[in-house]
Write a protein that holds these residues in place. Structure first.
Motif, mmCIF file in Angstrom:
data_model
loop_
_atom_site.group_PDB
_atom_site.id
_atom_site.type_symbol
_atom_site.label_atom_id
_atom_site.label_comp_id
_atom_site.label_asym_id
_atom_site.label_seq_id
_atom_site.Cartn_x
_atom_site.Cartn_y
_atom_site.Cartn_z
ATOM 1 N N TYR A 44 0.770 -1.189 -0.365
ATOM 2 C CA TYR A 44 0.192 0.173 0.156
ATOM 3 C C TYR A 44 0.679 1.065 -0.149
ATOM 4 N N TYR A 45 -0.002 1.977 -0.363
ATOM 5 C CA TYR A 45 1.135 3.499 -0.353
ATOM 6 C C TYR A 45 0.399 4.397 0.550
ATOM 7 N N GLN A 46 0.725 4.264 1.951
ATOM 8 C CA GLN A 46 -0.594 4.620 2.180
ATOM 9 C C GLN A 46 -1.017 6.605 2.742
ATOM 10 N N GLY A 48 -1.283 8.349 0.242
ATOM 11 C CA GLY A 48 -3.035 7.765 -0.163
ATOM 12 C C GLY A 48 -4.076 8.153 0.494
ATOM 13 N N TRP A 49 -4.265 7.410 1.509
ATOM 14 C CA TRP A 49 -5.576 6.953 2.362
ATOM 15 C C TRP A 49 -5.499 7.469 2.383
ATOM 16 N N PHE A 57 -8.451 10.889 -4.218
ATOM 17 C CA PHE A 57 -8.520 9.136 -4.380
ATOM 18 C C PHE A 57 -9.437 8.015 -4.480
ATOM 19 N N THR A 62 -4.262 2.931 -4.507
ATOM 20 C CA THR A 62 -2.848 2.955 -2.878
ATOM 21 C C THR A 62 -2.551 1.476 -3.343
ATOM 22 N N ARG A 63 -3.101 0.699 -4.015
ATOM 23 C CA ARG A 63 -2.720 -0.683 -3.397
ATOM 24 C C ARG A 63 -1.562 -1.722 -4.520
ATOM 25 N N TYR A 135 -6.567 0.960 4.568
ATOM 26 C CA TYR A 135 -7.128 0.198 3.258
ATOM 27 C C TYR A 135 -8.881 0.569 3.017
ATOM 28 N N PRO A 387 3.043 10.343 -5.213
ATOM 29 C CA PRO A 387 2.745 8.680 -5.548
ATOM 30 C C PRO A 387 3.237 8.134 -6.618
ATOM 31 N N TRP A 391 5.839 5.143 -6.037
ATOM 32 C CA TRP A 391 5.819 3.177 -7.346
ATOM 33 C C TRP A 391 7.487 3.352 -8.303
#
Length: 410
Positions: A44-46, A48-49, A57, A62-63, A135, A387, A391
């Protein structure tokens, strides 16, 4: 009979810190034998939550699968670590297997201790109780924000340490901005109940944040710790300096206390006081076991526990760990850098960047981005650039704005 494995380097944790460190090491030494112990199939791109909870988003963005971010040269062990035997250069896994190593990097993150707030776990995701720290719950935050027209909205923050100390108030500001946009903010009583004694720990950023507290009419309550939630009755109990206070709510964004993973806290690697991996705050090398390093949220270093901190730490651990393998001294220092892009409204961010002792460590000249003021460019950085950098850069060993710095002479 349990398996016995051996790898030159073992990394515990395939989250942001673990993957980034492995990639940085493999960039420098492609033939390195690295095993990454990580049980989760998802990565996860945390950061982004917060944006999911603010309706910016969609959660799936984010996953990604762990397989898709795992360095190709690394061996992925889909297990959890159970215990450490550093005197024997060994880790025991949850299935009973053991791994011996020449070098160990401990990066399992921090544990969200939901159970420490009585009644919270069973009401998460319903009864108006949510948290952007999960998430599956961040979309519920946005559902609540979209549907709330009046009443009381409470945003809580537990005692430190927590990961991304600005996240509780980020959720609040984005919610208030949405309510203001819809013209219902005047009918909603917004409270920020913070266990700490200040709005934000680095004073230079507080004036800009206070402007938004006043703009949104937020009732700022300090030294208040959420201790219990009764979801069906929509009541929350806070411990205050005057005793316990029970308050009703229509929406509660709760943030759990956060602690070291139990298998770390119970191990010889732990700092006796905090339970986190006991490492030197500059070299990130263990203070008792020189062939062990810690990184990310699991480390005992007194920096802000943020993704940006892990991004800066990964190259430092990479070069210092390789030096250790080569029987040399660590040569890079970590300055405590962390970043907290405070989403004060949709389209503007106060970009807090700081290191040890609250020293400001801006990445850009003030004429490009003044981090102490809300800026549109900072928003574009968080919503568009970071983001992609995560990645395509950090997880792949690209060290943009994160090159390790030489240790300062004593």
């Amino acid at each position: 009979m349990a398996r016995s494995l051996n790898h030159e380097v073992v990394i515990i944790g395939g989250g942001s810190a673990g993957i980034a460190t492995a990639s940085s090491m493999l960039k420098r030494r492609p033939s390195l034998d690295i095993a990454i112990v990580e049980p989760s199939e998802d990565h996860y791109y945390q950061p982004g939550w917060t944006m999911v909870g603010g309706g910016v988003f969609e959660a799936p963005a984010t996953r990604r699968t762990t397989a898709s971010v795992m360095p190709k040269q690394a061996t992925w062990l889909k297990q959890s670590a159970a215990s450490f035997q550093p005197e024997n250069n060994q880790v025991t896994l949850s299935d009973g297997a053991t791994i011996t190593y020449r070098l160990l990097i401990v990066a399992p993150g921090i544990r969200l201790a939901w159970e420490k707030i009585d009644g919270l776990e069973e009401t998460l995701g319903k009864n108006g109780v949510t948290s952007n720290y999960r998430y599956d719950l961040a979309p519920y935050t946005w559902d609540l924000v979209r549907n709330l027209k009046s009443g009381r909205a409470i945003f809580s923050q537990p005692p430190m340490p927590i990961k991304c100390a600005g996240a509780p108030q980020k959720a609040m500001y984005l919610s208030c901005d949405a309510w203001m946009e819809r013209g219902v903010l005047d009918d909603i009583d917004v409270e920020f109940r913070n266990a700490g004694g200040v709005l934000f720990g680095v004073k230079e950023y507080v004036p800009a944040l206070m402007e938004y507290v006043e703009k949104y009419g937020i009732d700022l309550k300090l030294n208040q710790t959420l201790v219990a939630v009764d979801g069906p009755s929509k009541k929350a109990v806070f411990k205050t300096e005057a005793g316990e206070e029970t308050v009703e709510f229509d929406m509660l964004h709760a943030v759990p206390p956060q602690v070291a993973p139990q298998f770390v806290a119970d191990s010889p690697l732990a700092n006796a006081e905090s339970g986190f991996v006991d490492i030197d705050k500059f070299t990130l090398q263990h203070v008792r076991y020189p062939n062990v390093f810690g990184i990310g949220d699991a480390g005992s270093t007194p920096n802000a526990k943020t993704m940006a901190a892990a991004r800066k730490q990964a190259p430092i651990v990479a070069v210092n760990a390789l030096a250790q393998l080569d029987a040399k001294q660590p040569w890079a220092d970590y300055d405590g850098y962390g970043s907290c892009p405070l989403t004060v409204e949709r389209g503007k961010i106060v970009l807090a960047e700081f290191g040890y002792d609250g020293k400001l460590l801006p990445s850009f000249p003030k004429w490009v981005i003044d981090g102490t003021r809300p800026r549109r460019l900072s928003w574009l950085l968080k919503s568009e650039a970071l983001p992609w950098v995560y990645w395509n850069g950090m997880l792949k060993g690209h060290e943009w704005l994160a090159k390790p710095q030489m240790k300062k002479a004593a």
